[in-house]
Scaffold this active site. Structure first.
Site, PDB file in Angstrom:
ATOM      1  N   ASP A   1       0.710  -1.453  -0.120  1.00 14.13           N
ATOM      2  CA  ASP A   1      -0.051  -0.257  -0.107  1.00 14.13           C
ATOM      3  C   ASP A   1       1.004   1.412   0.279  1.00 14.13           C
ATOM      4  O   ASP A   1       1.548   1.662   0.695  1.00 14.13           O
ATOM      5  CB  ASP A   1      -1.235  -0.015   1.308  1.00 14.13           C
ATOM      6  CG  ASP A   1      -1.540   1.323   1.279  1.00 14.13           C
ATOM      7  OD1 ASP A   1      -2.568   1.086   0.766  1.00 14.13           O
ATOM      8  OD2 ASP A   1      -1.115   1.715   1.717  1.00 14.13           O
TER       9      ASP A   1
ATOM     10  N   TYR B   1       3.890   9.382  -0.336  1.00 14.94           N
ATOM     11  CA  TYR B   1       4.058   8.333   0.475  1.00 14.94           C
ATOM     12  C   TYR B   1       6.325   8.971   0.014  1.00 14.94           C
ATOM     13  O   TYR B   1       6.612   8.891   0.394  1.00 14.94           O
ATOM     14  CB  TYR B   1       4.479   6.836   0.646  1.00 14.94           C
ATOM     15  CG  TYR B   1       3.126   7.347   1.322  1.00 14.94           C
ATOM     16  CD1 TYR B   1       1.789   7.806   1.866  1.00 14.94           C
ATOM     17  CD2 TYR B   1       1.952   5.836   1.372  1.00 14.94           C
ATOM     18  CE1 TYR B   1       0.747   7.802   2.601  1.00 14.94           C
ATOM     19  CE2 TYR B   1       1.125   5.624   1.865  1.00 14.94           C
ATOM     20  CZ  TYR B   1       0.121   6.379   2.745  1.00 14.94           C
ATOM     21  OH  TYR B   1      -1.546   5.782   2.486  1.00 14.94           O
TER      22      TYR B   1
ATOM     23  N   LYS C   1      -2.806   6.291  -4.668  1.00 20.75           N
ATOM     24  CA  LYS C   1      -3.633   7.128  -4.195  1.00 20.75           C
ATOM     25  C   LYS C   1      -3.560   8.494  -4.832  1.00 20.75           C
ATOM     26  O   LYS C   1      -2.041   9.168  -5.229  1.00 20.75           O
ATOM     27  CB  LYS C   1      -3.615   7.397  -2.661  1.00 20.75           C
ATOM     28  CG  LYS C   1      -3.647   5.635  -2.086  1.00 20.75           C
ATOM     29  CD  LYS C   1      -4.785   6.191  -0.271  1.00 20.75           C
ATOM     30  CE  LYS C   1      -3.370   5.099   0.167  1.00 20.75           C
ATOM     31  NZ  LYS C   1      -2.432   4.407   0.822  1.00 20.75           N
TER      32      LYS C   1
ATOM     33  N   HIS D   1      -6.956   9.589  -2.106  1.00 19.07           N
ATOM     34  CA  HIS D   1      -6.868   9.508  -0.747  1.00 19.07           C
ATOM     35  C   HIS D   1      -7.481   9.969   0.392  1.00 19.07           C
ATOM     36  O   HIS D   1      -7.316   9.879   1.585  1.00 19.07           O
ATOM     37  CB  HIS D   1      -5.065  10.310  -0.949  1.00 19.07           C
ATOM     38  CG  HIS D   1      -4.657   9.789   0.315  1.00 19.07           C
ATOM     39  ND1 HIS D   1      -2.998   9.894  -0.123  1.00 19.07           N
ATOM     40  CD2 HIS D   1      -4.412   8.885   1.222  1.00 19.07           C
ATOM     41  CE1 HIS D   1      -1.845   9.408   0.746  1.00 19.07           C
ATOM     42  NE2 HIS D   1      -3.388   9.488   1.940  1.00 19.07           N
TER      43      HIS D   1
HETATM   44  P1  NDP Z   1       0.571   1.243  12.151  1.00 23.48           P
HETATM   45  O1  NDP Z   1      -0.725   1.052  12.925  1.00 23.48           O
HETATM   46  O2  NDP Z   1       0.890   0.259  11.091  1.00 23.48           O
HETATM   47  O3  NDP Z   1       2.315   1.549  13.105  1.00 23.48           O
HETATM   48  C1  NDP Z   1       3.901   1.472  12.335  1.00 23.48           C
HETATM   49  C2  NDP Z   1       4.490   1.908  13.228  1.00 23.48           C
HETATM   50  O4  NDP Z   1       4.116   1.071  14.451  1.00 23.48           O
HETATM   51  C3  NDP Z   1       5.370   2.057  13.093  1.00 23.48           C
HETATM   52  O5  NDP Z   1       6.504   2.776  13.630  1.00 23.48           O
HETATM   53  C4  NDP Z   1       6.409   0.686  13.390  1.00 23.48           C
HETATM   54  O6  NDP Z   1       7.460   1.044  13.073  1.00 23.48           O
HETATM   55  C5  NDP Z   1       5.624  -0.153  13.806  1.00 23.48           C
HETATM   56  N1  NDP Z   1       5.211  -1.410  14.102  1.00 23.48           N
HETATM   57  C6  NDP Z   1       5.507  -2.354  12.866  1.00 23.48           C
HETATM   58  N2  NDP Z   1       5.314  -3.479  13.284  1.00 23.48           N
HETATM   59  C7  NDP Z   1       5.462  -3.106  14.683  1.00 23.48           C
HETATM   60  C8  NDP Z   1       5.824  -4.350  15.615  1.00 23.48           C
HETATM   61  N3  NDP Z   1       5.239  -5.748  15.112  1.00 23.48           N
HETATM   62  N4  NDP Z   1       5.516  -4.604  17.221  1.00 23.48           N
HETATM   63  C9  NDP Z   1       5.880  -3.264  16.916  1.00 23.48           C
HETATM   64  N5  NDP Z   1       5.863  -2.119  16.622  1.00 23.48           N
HETATM   65  C10 NDP Z   1       5.767  -1.947  15.069  1.00 23.48           C
HETATM   66  O7  NDP Z   1       0.687   2.662  11.156  1.00 23.48           O
HETATM   67  P2  NDP Z   1       0.563   3.347   9.531  1.00 23.48           P
HETATM   68  O8  NDP Z   1       0.070   4.780  10.015  1.00 23.48           O
HETATM   69  O9  NDP Z   1       2.181   2.819   9.258  1.00 23.48           O
HETATM   70  O10 NDP Z   1      -0.681   2.875   8.971  1.00 23.48           O
HETATM   71  C11 NDP Z   1      -0.074   1.200   8.361  1.00 23.48           C
HETATM   72  C12 NDP Z   1      -0.890   2.221   6.595  1.00 23.48           C
HETATM   73  O11 NDP Z   1      -1.732   2.246   6.226  1.00 23.48           O
HETATM   74  C13 NDP Z   1       0.647   3.129   6.319  1.00 23.48           C
HETATM   75  O12 NDP Z   1       1.584   2.612   6.256  1.00 23.48           O
HETATM   76  C14 NDP Z   1      -0.012   3.277   4.608  1.00 23.48           C
HETATM   77  O13 NDP Z   1       0.235   2.405   4.174  1.00 23.48           O
HETATM   78  C15 NDP Z   1      -1.869   3.323   5.351  1.00 23.48           C
HETATM   79  N6  NDP Z   1      -2.120   4.633   6.035  1.00 23.48           N
HETATM   80  C16 NDP Z   1      -3.108   5.296   5.206  1.00 23.48           C
HETATM   81  C17 NDP Z   1      -3.973   6.255   5.294  1.00 23.48           C
HETATM   82  C18 NDP Z   1      -4.511   7.095   4.609  1.00 23.48           C
HETATM   83  O14 NDP Z   1      -4.541   8.698   5.115  1.00 23.48           O
HETATM   84  N7  NDP Z   1      -5.263   6.763   3.357  1.00 23.48           N
HETATM   85  C19 NDP Z   1      -3.227   7.319   6.385  1.00 23.48           C
HETATM   86  C20 NDP Z   1      -2.582   6.347   7.297  1.00 23.48           C
HETATM   87  C21 NDP Z   1      -1.505   4.498   7.041  1.00 23.48           C
HETATM   88  P3  NDP Z   1       9.458   0.283  12.570  1.00 23.48           P
HETATM   89  O15 NDP Z   1       8.669   0.415  11.067  1.00 23.48           O
HETATM   90  O16 NDP Z   1      10.082   0.788  13.058  1.00 23.48           O
HETATM   91  O17 NDP Z   1       8.897  -1.346  12.685  1.00 23.48           O
END
Ligand code: NDP
Length: 275
Positions: free
Chosen positions: A51, A56, A81, A112
């Site tokens: 995604d 991004y 998006k 988006h």
């Molecule tokens: P998430 O809820 O996926 O959390 C991501 C965070 O959690 C990062 O800091 C990551 O750090 C950490 N993390 C991941 N796995 C673990 C684990 N197993 N244990 C502990 N920490 C963990 O948040 P996002 O906001 O990134 O959402 C996911 C995806 O959704 C985005 O990447 C994007 O593709 C989409 N999105 C879409 C939006 C929209 O407006 N349409 C808005 C926001 C997100 P690290 O990388 O250091 O592991």
């Protein structure tokens, strides 16, 4: 929900396209080698869904990893998006995204967010993009029930997907049920609530009971509500951890305990203000 889900399990969208239930999110995944390596690692370890978004700044890296993968293109589900600022020029923006990705088509193209002013016109453009074969499915993101009702009054084409923030602290039950009734797949973004509440005692209690991590419990909760989950991580061990959510099940009691965490708590923003 089908029995015996696996990492390659899919959900059938309203136009027949199969969407993998687990995807890798790449928001805040740094452009360049980090994103390329992350996406390659995920594809090598069974992920079949990525995604991204123009916003991004890493479409080129996602595309490079997809193209370089030994996994055939048709087995990988790629989402990108349309920016709010590009609503008046959606076809041009889409062509730009495809060029960045270096792909002939995407599996899913989403609006988006529901930018005031031109979102209905943008939807018509997405429908044409789908008809032309540029996107196998089209949908929306950050749409509330009101935004969807507005779209239905304008167009007979129902979005295949609504990607919204969805996790136990933001259990958007009304929106989920509405989408299910209308045949729209709900895709959960920030399914880990950005890892800010992994130490919550209810989540750790459930995690201990099922012998899993808090992150796995949150993702499994999203799956058992029939949503698609797209956790983001740049760390190999977490990419693996987040994919191991298909070989256990949460009981009805555990699901209810997690449902009860709902506090309408957003980690991002509230799209209902977008009128
Ligand atoms: P998430 O809820 O996926 O959390 C991501 C965070 O959690 C990062 O800091 C990551 O750090 C950490 N993390 C991941 N796995 C673990 C684990 N197993 N244990 C502990 N920490 C963990 O948040 P996002 O906001 O990134 O959402 C996911 C995806 O959704 C985005 O990447 C994007 O593709 C989409 N999105 C879409 C939006 C929209 O407006 N349409 C808005 C926001 C997100 P690290 O990388 O250091 O592991």
């Amino acid at each position: 929900m089908p029995e015996q889900l696996t990492l390659s399990s899919t959900l059938r969208l309203n136009n027949g396209v199969a969407m993998p239930l687990l995807g890798l999110g790449v928001f805040r995944s740094p452009p360049g080698e980090t994103t390329r390596a992350t996406v390659s690692y995920a594809l090598d370890h069974g992920y079949r869904h990525i995604d991204t978004a123009k916003a991004y700044g890493n479409e080129a890296d996602v595309g490079a990893a997809v193209r370089a993968s030994k996994v055939p293109r048709k087995e990988i589900f790629v989402t990108t998006k349309l920016l709010g600022d590009d609503h008046g020029r959606a076809k041009k923006a889409f062509a730009h995204s495809l060029k960045e990705l270096g792909l002939d088509y995407v599996d899913l193209y989403l609006i988006h967010w529901p930018q005031p002013g031109k979102r209905l016109e943008a939807w018509d453009a997405l429908v044409e993009i789908q008809k032309s074969g540029g996107a196998l499915a089209v949908g929306v993101s950050n749409y509330t029930v009101a935004h969807l009702e507005e779209l239905f009054a304008h167009s007979s084409v129902v979005p295949a997907v609504n990607q919204v923030e969805f996790h136990p602290f933001l259990f958007q039950k009304e929106l989920l049920e509405f989408c299910k009734r209308k045949g729209i797949a709900l895709e959960s973004y920030s399914p880990l609530a950005k890892a800010r509440r992994l130490d919550h005692p209810v989540i750790s209690g459930v995690a201990r009971r099922v012998n899993r991590t808090a992150a796995q419990v949150m993702l499994r909760w999203g799956l058992q509500h029939g949503t698609v989950v797209i956790p983001k991580s740049n760390r190999p061990e977490r990419i693996i951890e987040n994919s191991r959510i298909f070989d256990f099940e949460l009981s009805a009691n555990d699901m209810a305990a997690l449902d009860a965490l709902d506090a309408n708590a957003r980690t991002s923003w509230d799209p209902s203000a977008m009128r």
